[in-house]
Scaffold this active site. Structure first.
Site, short mmCIF file in Angstrom:
data_model
loop_
_atom_site.label_atom_id
_atom_site.label_comp_id
_atom_site.label_asym_id
_atom_site.label_seq_id
_atom_site.Cartn_x
_atom_site.Cartn_y
_atom_site.Cartn_z
N TYR A 72 -18.20 37.52 -12.38
CA TYR A 72 -19.76 36.88 -12.20
C TYR A 72 -20.68 37.93 -12.04
O TYR A 72 -20.47 38.86 -11.25
CB TYR A 72 -19.87 35.69 -11.22
CG TYR A 72 -18.98 34.54 -11.77
CD1 TYR A 72 -19.58 33.69 -12.71
CD2 TYR A 72 -17.66 34.31 -11.03
CE1 TYR A 72 -19.16 32.36 -12.80
CE2 TYR A 72 -17.13 33.12 -11.52
CZ TYR A 72 -17.76 32.39 -12.43
OH TYR A 72 -16.99 31.17 -12.83
N HIS A 74 -21.88 36.39 -15.78
CA HIS A 74 -21.33 36.37 -17.23
C HIS A 74 -22.33 35.76 -18.22
O HIS A 74 -23.10 35.02 -17.57
CB HIS A 74 -19.89 36.42 -17.51
CG HIS A 74 -19.38 34.93 -17.15
ND1 HIS A 74 -18.62 34.71 -16.09
CD2 HIS A 74 -19.71 33.99 -17.93
CE1 HIS A 74 -18.60 33.22 -15.96
NE2 HIS A 74 -19.06 32.88 -17.01
N GLU A 92 -24.83 33.30 -16.19
CA GLU A 92 -24.63 32.36 -15.06
C GLU A 92 -24.07 33.13 -13.59
O GLU A 92 -23.29 34.07 -13.92
CB GLU A 92 -23.52 31.20 -15.43
CG GLU A 92 -22.07 31.73 -15.91
CD GLU A 92 -21.37 30.53 -16.28
OE1 GLU A 92 -20.81 29.89 -15.33
OE2 GLU A 92 -21.04 30.37 -17.35
N ARG A 111 -23.94 26.61 -10.59
CA ARG A 111 -24.48 27.94 -11.18
C ARG A 111 -25.89 28.10 -11.47
O ARG A 111 -26.74 27.04 -11.40
CB ARG A 111 -23.93 28.09 -12.58
CG ARG A 111 -22.49 27.94 -12.91
CD ARG A 111 -21.53 29.24 -12.13
NE ARG A 111 -20.07 29.13 -12.57
CZ ARG A 111 -19.32 28.23 -11.55
NH1 ARG A 111 -19.80 27.67 -10.56
NH2 ARG A 111 -18.00 28.36 -11.98
N HIS A 126 -20.64 21.44 -12.72
CA HIS A 126 -19.48 21.16 -13.32
C HIS A 126 -19.53 19.88 -12.86
O HIS A 126 -18.74 19.01 -13.37
CB HIS A 126 -18.22 21.66 -13.14
CG HIS A 126 -18.15 22.99 -13.72
ND1 HIS A 126 -17.98 23.30 -15.04
CD2 HIS A 126 -18.08 24.40 -13.26
CE1 HIS A 126 -17.70 24.41 -15.39
NE2 HIS A 126 -17.80 25.19 -14.31
N PHE A 134 -20.80 21.59 -18.25
CA PHE A 134 -21.76 21.50 -17.35
C PHE A 134 -22.72 20.49 -17.55
O PHE A 134 -22.90 20.01 -18.75
CB PHE A 134 -22.58 22.93 -17.24
CG PHE A 134 -22.02 24.03 -16.76
CD1 PHE A 134 -21.72 24.14 -15.35
CD2 PHE A 134 -21.31 24.99 -17.64
CE1 PHE A 134 -21.08 25.41 -14.97
CE2 PHE A 134 -20.58 26.09 -17.05
CZ PHE A 134 -20.78 26.31 -15.76
#
Length: 139
Positions: A72, A74, A92, A111, A126, A134
């Site tokens: 992260y 990415h 994110e 995120r 999520h 998402f």
């Protein structure tokens, strides 16, 4: 005379402890009132602007330097088809329900999404989504 000093010290200590308890109670009340001013809500988690800014700054800083923490940030491919205010590519980065900046470990469900210039696009989660998809957090 010694008894009077002990009594005076005890009284001052009690006042100090009481004042400290009142101060802490006032701070907790202020925190609750401020926390009620959510900018985004992901599931049942309320994020203040400060929480968002800190996650965004960390994610963008890492992306800009070509670094990552557990992969992260990415690139976010937007398979869900969200309508973002900026153009791709998007990235994110985790925003944690503990309100701490992500430094590794479990990324949690939420995120921040940002563009290649560091502009915030949205918060997604999520929570409430099927599989690894998402859904948008509520603004």
């Amino acid at each position: 005379m010694i008894g009077l000093k002990v009594l005076l010290i005890s009284a001052l200590s009690a006042i100090s402890v009481t004042a400290r308890a009142v101060d802490l109670a006032e701070r907790e009340t202020v925190d609750l009132v401020e926390r009620a001013d959510c900018v985004y809500t992901c599931g049942s988690v309320c994020y203040w602007q400060e929480d968002i800014d800190e996650a965004l700054a960390k994610g963008y800083s890492l992306q800009k330097s070509g670094s990552a923490i557990n992969n992260y940030p990415h690139q976010y491919n937007n398979y869900e088809g969200f309508s973002f205010p900026t153009k791709a590519p998007w990235y994110e980065f985790p925003i944690l329900s503990s309100y701490k900046v992500y430094t590794g470990g479990s990324p949690g469900a939420d995120r921040v999404i940002f563009d290649s210039k560091g502009a915030l696009d949205a918060l997604i989660t999520h929570t409430g989504a099927s599989g690894n998809n998402f859904v948008a957090c509520k603004k």
